[in-house]
Design an enzyme around this catalytic site. Structure first.
Site, PDB file in Angstrom:
ATOM      1  N   SER A 101      31.076  46.881  12.909  1.00 11.55           N
ATOM      2  CA  SER A 101      30.066  46.386  13.848  1.00 11.55           C
ATOM      3  C   SER A 101      29.885  47.265  15.078  1.00 11.55           C
ATOM      4  O   SER A 101      28.885  47.129  15.792  1.00 11.55           O
ATOM      5  CB  SER A 101      30.411  44.960  14.284  1.00 11.55           C
ATOM      6  OG  SER A 101      31.563  44.944  15.104  1.00 11.55           O
ATOM      7  N   LYS A 137      32.853  43.715  21.189  1.00 10.05           N
ATOM      8  CA  LYS A 137      31.418  43.973  21.297  1.00 10.05           C
ATOM      9  C   LYS A 137      31.135  44.612  22.664  1.00 10.05           C
ATOM     10  O   LYS A 137      32.004  44.703  23.519  1.00 10.05           O
ATOM     11  CB  LYS A 137      30.604  42.680  21.179  1.00 10.05           C
ATOM     12  CG  LYS A 137      30.882  41.829  19.950  1.00 10.05           C
ATOM     13  CD  LYS A 137      30.380  42.430  18.670  1.00 10.05           C
ATOM     14  CE  LYS A 137      30.653  41.535  17.477  1.00 10.05           C
ATOM     15  NZ  LYS A 137      30.335  42.209  16.191  1.00 10.05           N
TER      16      LYS A 137
END
Length: 241
Positions: free
Chosen positions: A60, A129
């Protein structure tokens, strides 16, 4: 008559005081044990209050972070230091983000080494993230690869987005609640980030209380060692919410 003073006792011919002397092997083992215990205590203190290592399990965050990378996380932010737009943060699952992810198996020794900080934390209950929005920010995109905007200011995210990846194929708009952040992966098509959880409590935002810290260095493997710097120029024109 005055009695003569008693002669000092000794356990050898040299007159050394009585008592069992510690042999060289015993002394070495004792000193080694002290060093090891001190190192473990120091490692635990560092892991608990200053920095912690984490393992990257997914794609990701390509190409900023790759599967198998180990990163060090500064645990003083949030805390004495603030979290900023552009920071890469590790945070605990706010609830339901990792339900489908299988937890890697560890043994007792691995669990102990993780506890004291000598082995990176497994990521079965944490995510990593990039911070895009802060409390009060309006974060949006029209989708179809169009830019992400923060408070109506379009971002040029080419500094960190994966090659040939658009800012967002998914259309969305959200106002970040108080004491929360909006996070997105650098590899947007492979990142189930805040955009994918707008139906959850908090509307996809992550409570700042769930943030473990800010990643500041890729520590392993050695050929990928490097600092993880905040791309502040991407957000410098974003107005206050």
């Amino acid at each position: 008559m005055t009695e003569p003073a008693a002669a000092p006792t000794s356990d050898d011919a040299t007159g050394a005081p009585s008592g069992r002397r510690r042999g060289p092997v015993a002394s070495f083992l004792r000193e080694t044990a002290i060093v090891l215990v001190s190192a473990l205590v120091l490692s635990w203190l560092v892991k608990t209050f200053l920095a912690q290592a984490f393992f990257i399990p997914s794609a990701s965050m390509h190409d900023t972070l790759l599967e198998g990378d180990r990163v060090l996380v500064n645990k003083l932010a949030p805390g004495p230091f603030d979290v900023h737009r552009g920071d890469i943060v590790v945070f605990a699952d706010p609830g339901g983000w990792l339900d489908q992810q299988a937890a890697p198996r560890t043994n007792v020794v691995q669990d102990a080494l993780i506890a004291v900080g000598l082995v990176p934390q497994q990521s079965e209950d944490h995510l990593i993230k990039r911070v895009i929005g802060l409390p009060g920010d309006t974060v949006a995109s029209a989708g179809g690869g169009s830019p992400v905007t923060v408070n109506d200011e379009p971002l040029d995210e080419s500094a960190y987005l994966a090659p040939s990846v658009g800012p967002s194929q998914r259309a969305f708009e959200a106002v970040v609640p108080p004491d929360s952040i909006w996070v997105m992966g650098d590899n947007r098509p492979q990142s189930a980030d805040s955009r994918a959880h707008q139906g959850d409590p908090g509307g996809g935002a992550v409570p700042i209380a769930d943030v473990v810290g800010v990643a500041f260095v890729t520590a392993w493997p050695l050929d990928r060692f490097g600092m993880l710097r905040n791309p502040g120029e991407v957000f410098e024109d974003v107005p206050a919410p």
